[in-house]
Scaffold this motif. Structure first.
Motif, PDB file in Angstrom:
ATOM      1  N   ALA A  97       0.815  -1.217   0.000  1.00  0.00           N
ATOM      2  CA  ALA A  97       0.000   0.000   0.000  1.00  0.00           C
ATOM      3  C   ALA A  97       0.849   1.268   0.000  1.00  0.00           C
ATOM      4  CB  ALA A  97      -0.934  -0.005   1.215  1.00  0.00           C
ATOM      5  N   GLU A  98       1.984   1.237   0.700  1.00  0.00           N
ATOM      6  CA  GLU A  98       2.841   2.421   0.771  1.00  0.00           C
ATOM      7  C   GLU A  98       3.445   2.746  -0.592  1.00  0.00           C
ATOM      8  OE1 GLU A  98       6.838   4.129   3.086  1.00  0.00           O
ATOM      9  OE2 GLU A  98       5.958   2.183   3.656  1.00  0.00           O
ATOM     10  N   TYR A  99       3.995   1.725  -1.264  1.00  0.00           N
ATOM     11  CA  TYR A  99       4.600   1.944  -2.575  1.00  0.00           C
ATOM     12  C   TYR A  99       3.544   2.346  -3.604  1.00  0.00           C
ATOM     13  CZ  TYR A  99       9.100   0.112  -1.033  1.00  0.00           C
ATOM     14  OH  TYR A  99      10.297  -0.066  -0.381  1.00  0.00           O
ATOM     15  N   ALA A 100       2.393   1.685  -3.550  1.00  0.00           N
ATOM     16  CA  ALA A 100       1.311   2.021  -4.474  1.00  0.00           C
ATOM     17  C   ALA A 100       0.858   3.461  -4.266  1.00  0.00           C
ATOM     18  CB  ALA A 100       0.132   1.063  -4.288  1.00  0.00           C
ATOM     19  N   GLY A 101       0.754   3.867  -3.005  1.00  0.00           N
ATOM     20  CA  GLY A 101       0.345   5.230  -2.697  1.00  0.00           C
ATOM     21  C   GLY A 101       1.339   6.259  -3.203  1.00  0.00           C
ATOM     22  N   LYS A 102       2.637   5.950  -3.096  1.00  0.00           N
ATOM     23  CA  LYS A 102       3.660   6.865  -3.586  1.00  0.00           C
ATOM     24  C   LYS A 102       3.577   7.022  -5.097  1.00  0.00           C
ATOM     25  CE  LYS A 102       7.112   6.300   0.070  1.00  0.00           C
ATOM     26  NZ  LYS A 102       8.470   5.792   0.409  1.00  0.00           N
ATOM     27  N   LEU A 103       3.355   5.902  -5.811  1.00  0.00           N
ATOM     28  CA  LEU A 103       3.255   5.981  -7.268  1.00  0.00           C
ATOM     29  C   LEU A 103       2.006   6.755  -7.680  1.00  0.00           C
ATOM     30  CD1 LEU A 103       4.167   5.383 -10.091  1.00  0.00           C
ATOM     31  CD2 LEU A 103       3.145   3.098  -9.922  1.00  0.00           C
ATOM     32  N   VAL A 104       0.885   6.492  -7.045  1.00  0.00           N
ATOM     33  CA  VAL A 104      -0.341   7.232  -7.361  1.00  0.00           C
ATOM     34  C   VAL A 104      -0.128   8.722  -7.108  1.00  0.00           C
ATOM     35  CG1 VAL A 104      -2.722   7.650  -6.681  1.00  0.00           C
ATOM     36  CG2 VAL A 104      -1.939   5.313  -7.013  1.00  0.00           C
TER      37      VAL A 104
END
Length: 214
Positions: A97-104
């Motif tokens: 979730a953290e990496y996905a949130g950063k990319l979004v």
């Protein structure tokens, strides 16, 4: 993924209908002089997926249609306008979730789509050209139109499979888009030659299944 699978099956059932546009050499039907009917895009039944590639791999995700109208004459799609909700952008390949949130967050920024300033994108069909001799299970038309991203409008064309049956219009296909035409230059070798293995492809793809009803 479940929504994509169900939508694909629904689209396939509609696209078993005759092609949206007849051979231009064939006689015109009597209904061709009537005004086009307007079908409403069904966001809950429609899907829009994106893929962006880079030297070291790729990312993929989804965006949602907000609304849209499809113009239909008889069993032929003749036009349409589609509104895309950029705030719905999601990443699917990153499970953390953290990496996905950063990319979004990065995709939402001014480096990419400037979503806070440009919460919607649009596509307006300007022309539909039949693909002569298309197989029953293949793309049967070339769709041309104006795509607006970040307030910048550019013409694009792409093949699609489209049809109308029993009060439902459907379209599926994949469009390839050069992001740099819309002032999205981050990580592009066309503008940053020394970027090396951090380069991101200029082209990204949008794969769509669209359902519209009367």
């Amino acid at each position: 993924m479940k929504k994509f699978a169900l939508s694909a099956l629904f689209v396939a059932s509609i696209l078993a209908a005759p092609a949206v546009a007849k051979d231009p050499s064939a006689p015109k039907a009597a209904t061709s002089t009537k005004a086009a009917a307007v079908y409403k895009v069904q966001p809950q039944l429609s899907t829009l997926g994106w893929v962006g590639k880079k030297v070291t791999g790729q990312h993929n995700g989804t965006i949602q249609f907000k609304s849209g109208d499809v113009e239909v004459k008889g069993n032929q799609i003749t036009g349409g306008t589609f509104l895309i909700d950029m705030n719905s952008l999601k990443v699917e390949d990153l499970k953390d979730a953290e990496y996905a949130g950063k990319l979004v967050g990065h995709l939402r920024s001014d480096d990419f789509f400037s979503i806070e300033k440009n919460p919607t994108s649009t596509f307006k069909i300007t022309k539909i050209t039949p693909i002569k001799g298309a197989a029953a299970d293949a793309n049967n038309a070339t769709v041309t139109g104006n795509l607006t991203i970040k307030g910048i409008t550019k013409p694009i064309s792409f093949p699609a499979k489209i049809g109308v049956k029993n009060g439902v219009a459907a379209a599926s296909g994949t469009a390839t888009i050069d992001r740099t035409q819309f002032d999205i230059k981050y990580g592009s070798k066309s503008f940053f030659e020394s970027i090396g293995d951090k380069a991101i492809d200029n082209d990204f793809t949008l794969s769509f299944n669209v359902i519209a009803k009367q």
